[in-house]
Design an enzyme around this catalytic site. Sequence first.
Site, PDB file in Angstrom:
ATOM      1  CG  ASP A 179      -4.031   8.284   7.803  1.00 28.56           C
ATOM      2  OD1 ASP A 179      -3.937   7.053   7.968  1.00 28.56           O
ATOM      3  OD2 ASP A 179      -4.248   8.814   6.703  1.00 28.56           O
ATOM      4  CD  GLU A 205      -3.005  -0.105   2.387  1.00 27.56           C
ATOM      5  OE1 GLU A 205      -3.037   1.043   2.851  1.00 27.56           O
ATOM      6  OE2 GLU A 205      -3.533  -1.082   2.940  1.00 27.56           O
ATOM      7  CE1 TYR A 215      -7.534  -1.515   6.560  1.00 27.56           C
ATOM      8  CE2 TYR A 215      -6.489  -0.819   4.521  1.00 27.56           C
ATOM      9  CZ  TYR A 215      -6.500  -0.891   5.907  1.00 27.56           C
ATOM     10  OH  TYR A 215      -5.475  -0.337   6.616  1.00 27.56           O
TER      11      TYR A 215
END
Lengths: 258, 394
Positions: A62, A51, A176
């Site tokens: 994040d 990734e 995911y």
Amino acid sequence: MKGFAVRKKLEEVKKQGKKAFIPYIMAGDPSLEETARRLKLLSEAGADLIELGVPFTDPLADGPTIQRAAERALKSGTTLRKILNFLNEIKEEITTPIILMTYLNPVFCYGIEKFFKDAKEAKVAGVIFPDLTVEESEKYRTFAGKYCIDTIFLVAPTSTSERVKKIVKASTGFVYYVSITGITGSQLKLDNTFMEHIDFVKSLGKPVCVGFGVSKPEEASYVAQFADGVIVGSAIVKVFHETPEKALNFIKSLREAI
Amino acid sequence: MGKRKGYFGEYGGCFVPETLMPALEELEKAFYRAKIDKNFNEEFESLLKDYVGRPTPLYFAQRLTEHLGGAKIYLKREDLAHTGAHKINNALGQALLAKRLMKKQRIIAETGAGQHGVATATGAALVGLSCDIYMGTEDIRRQKLNVFRMNLLGANVISVDTGSKTLKDAINEALRDWTTNVRTTHYVLGTVFGPHPYPLLVRYFQSIIGREAKKQIIQKEGKLPHCLIACVGGGSNSIGLFSAFLKDNVKMIGVEAGGKGIQTGFHAARFAGGAKGIFQGCLSYVLEDEDGNILETHSVSAGLDYASVGPEHAYLRDTGRVIYTYATDEEALEAFELLSRLEGIIPALESAHALAEAIKIAPKMSKDSIIIVNLSGRGDKDVQEVARIKGISL
Ligand SMILES: Cc1ncc(COP(=O)(O)O)c(C=O)c1O
């Protein structure tokens, strides 16, 4: 290789009776030359897929580790445009399929179709957009399909079964699974409801890889028991930044644990 | 409204991490329930009346009108609402929603000028919820008084030292917190921005401003105004005022922060200097570079210092229904002083941007025309910063 390389790679890994190891690094942290070295290192250390993050000023999914990596990358002048050119230049050297992880706005400003076209040219295998919901994704999926790039959507522990079904359907590479309600780099905590939930996601028939919060080989090994692949982000970004001399061994230990 | 859910023309939508989607779906359901829930609306309306002090007056600014020598200027006095700004309407509505209909234990919010933080802390105290407020360190510096008020109200102010250290960074942190604590926490977004259903939800709670103003101007003047003027940060006080007049033959002007001037790059005028982009949950106009990264902003007024703008405004601009312009820091500071001297009302620096536009256009209009300026908040929070700018130590 013709498109949909993520899917093919995962099938290959599965046939060998293995689980996929998917490390994450930020492109351009601290420079694209260094990124080229790191991609090779990851590849040689046994990554099945890589990734590659595209830096963005406001990475709201994040945690601090990746946010700072993005700041370093932006400081070195890294943009989506430069990353695609860079991938185009090194595409013959790296055989591990690359998944671009980017917030939507850089793609939107680049031009959605032009992005997929150029990404295909640069041999990008798949895309993850952390702020693209399945509801808003039709246009993106249409172009991804046209240029044979896998789309990977995120399932969260909070996702209802109705949503999970839609998300799995929209995902072509893998699903995911975000292991925690939180941002990248948070601490991993898995309980029984998590097991039930991920079993449900797996029951829908697509490969499921788990990420967010996996930072040690023991955790990777644990997660690998019930996932088709394990994604490690912040911990790898951190080791490359803070103690690069230890990166190779750390990555190998993750690989072995999975 | 566009045909697609949560869209205004091509703007709006819902661009957030999946972890938040179930919470947004829950919020949407709660919102639609609240709209038709008699008990909820009765409680909200009674609080607006007895706690917030609504209706806020529509005041004829006679001395300002005479000074400018043109259109009659009325001020919609949101500065007289409890806690000193329009933000209380929405914060109270959402606090009530979180407590009564969603059974949450905690609320969080972001704040720029501190007014939304104070309003949310007030709502939390009133209904009995714990409350954390995210605020950029630059805004904490500019709005110390409001930080202290939030603390007095029992809220915890969490400083944000990333990026430009202003509103957009506070929103990022609030969203991260919400992502982590989404099961127990409601995020009280402070303006008509972000992912669906926030732009609709906040407009619903702020629409009271326009409904009152319409009734009041007809009572006082027997006719509709010619022009409405409001400042546009995220755009909630302006949508609040405009929404009641959208179908009428009334001109509307939204005023953004021109900062040190558009050419300098130090501003927050998204329509004059921005482009389309997807940011913090929706598609709208954004100050961004050609690679899609978000630019830093500047305004003397913390509440207008934001890189994007509510999607409904983008739509109203494209359709031409509302005209968007900007006032510079300097113009806003002049308006700030002028209103203080002529009317004995110290306006918020945000509201001073709207006044600056009225000062520009009123003299060119006939004496029988009417302008309503939304005085979105009072300037107590800004006096220290204005003194600092003028080089006066207090
Ligand atoms: C007094 C006041 N007016 C206006 C604004 C701008 O916000 P909006 O455009 O959402 O009304 C703020 C925001 O903090 C404010 O405090």
